[in-house]
Design an enzyme around this catalytic site. Structure first.
Site, PDB file in Angstrom:
ATOM      1  N   ARG A 182       2.452  -0.469  -4.941  1.00 25.69           N
ATOM      2  CA  ARG A 182       2.334  -1.904  -4.783  1.00 25.69           C
ATOM      3  C   ARG A 182       1.475  -2.267  -3.588  1.00 25.69           C
ATOM      4  O   ARG A 182       1.493  -1.589  -2.567  1.00 25.69           O
ATOM      5  CB  ARG A 182       3.698  -2.570  -4.660  1.00 25.69           C
ATOM      6  CG  ARG A 182       4.388  -2.583  -3.303  1.00 25.69           C
ATOM      7  CD  ARG A 182       5.156  -1.352  -2.897  1.00 25.69           C
ATOM      8  NE  ARG A 182       5.909  -0.696  -3.934  1.00 25.69           N
ATOM      9  CZ  ARG A 182       7.136  -1.010  -4.308  1.00 25.69           C
ATOM     10  NH1 ARG A 182       7.789  -1.922  -3.658  1.00 25.69           N
ATOM     11  NH2 ARG A 182       7.734  -0.359  -5.267  1.00 25.69           N
ATOM     12  N   GLY A 193       0.823  -1.204   0.000  1.00 24.06           N
ATOM     13  CA  GLY A 193       0.000   0.000   0.000  1.00 24.06           C
ATOM     14  C   GLY A 193       0.856   1.252   0.000  1.00 24.06           C
ATOM     15  O   GLY A 193       0.567   2.205   0.711  1.00 24.06           O
ATOM     16  N   HIS A 194       1.932   1.219  -0.797  1.00 22.29           N
ATOM     17  CA  HIS A 194       2.828   2.358  -0.893  1.00 22.29           C
ATOM     18  C   HIS A 194       3.658   2.265  -2.164  1.00 22.29           C
ATOM     19  O   HIS A 194       3.622   1.267  -2.871  1.00 22.29           O
ATOM     20  CB  HIS A 194       3.754   2.433   0.331  1.00 22.29           C
ATOM     21  CG  HIS A 194       4.665   1.260   0.477  1.00 22.29           C
ATOM     22  ND1 HIS A 194       4.335   0.166   1.246  1.00 22.29           N
ATOM     23  CD2 HIS A 194       5.879   0.987  -0.063  1.00 22.29           C
ATOM     24  CE1 HIS A 194       5.314  -0.718   1.184  1.00 22.29           C
ATOM     25  NE2 HIS A 194       6.267  -0.246   0.385  1.00 22.29           N
ATOM     26  N   ALA A 195       4.422   3.323  -2.436  1.00 26.67           N
ATOM     27  CA  ALA A 195       5.396   3.355  -3.535  1.00 26.67           C
ATOM     28  C   ALA A 195       6.712   3.842  -2.951  1.00 26.67           C
ATOM     29  O   ALA A 195       6.752   4.404  -1.852  1.00 26.67           O
ATOM     30  CB  ALA A 195       4.928   4.298  -4.644  1.00 26.67           C
TER      31      ALA A 195
END
Length: 134
Positions: A94, A47-49
């Site tokens: 992702r 839940g981040h990049a």
């Protein structure tokens, strides 16, 4: 750089197989290794990049899905073989989901942990991807 599945050399032996990650397998210097395990049913990770960090994910045991988004398209990759890894360059949002019971996700990273490298809000990711990024 685009995300892609990379085979990990596998040495087969009747006593059990062995796979090796050396400098020729991943296209970056390894600065950190961590793993996810005991992920509860229905839970999601990621839940981040990342702004700079590249990652190489391997399903050491079990399976899970990696949902990748480059800002314009989404791809779902299922990892379930310990002799294959998913290269995720920086600049991809992702999410990891649908972990099987007993799944273990190994992450090989190009950087040490720095909170400033994380983009944790999807709208901020889109802003960075399309407006702020050089």
């Amino acid at each position: 750089m685009k995300h892609k599945i990379i085979p990990i050399p596998k040495i087969e032996d009747r006593r059990g197989n062995l796979s090796v990650i050396e400098k020729d397998v991943v296209p970056f210097a390894i600065k950190r290794v961590y793993y996810l395990y005991d992920v509860p049913a229905g839970a999601e990770r990621g839940g981040h990049a990342h702004i700079a960090q590249h990652e190489f994910l391997i399903a050491l045991s079990g399976s899970f899905e990696v949902v990748l988004n480059n800002g314009t398209e989404t791809t779902i990759v299922t990892l379930n073989k310990p002799y294959e890894g998913l290269l995720i360059p920086n600049g991809y949002w992702r999410e990891l989901k649908n972990f099987s019971s007993g799944a273990v996700c190994l992450v090989v990273a190009s950087e040490v942990f720095e909170e400033e490298d994380y983009i944790r809000n999807y709208n901020d990711f889109l802003e960075w991807k399309f407006n702020d990024k050089p």
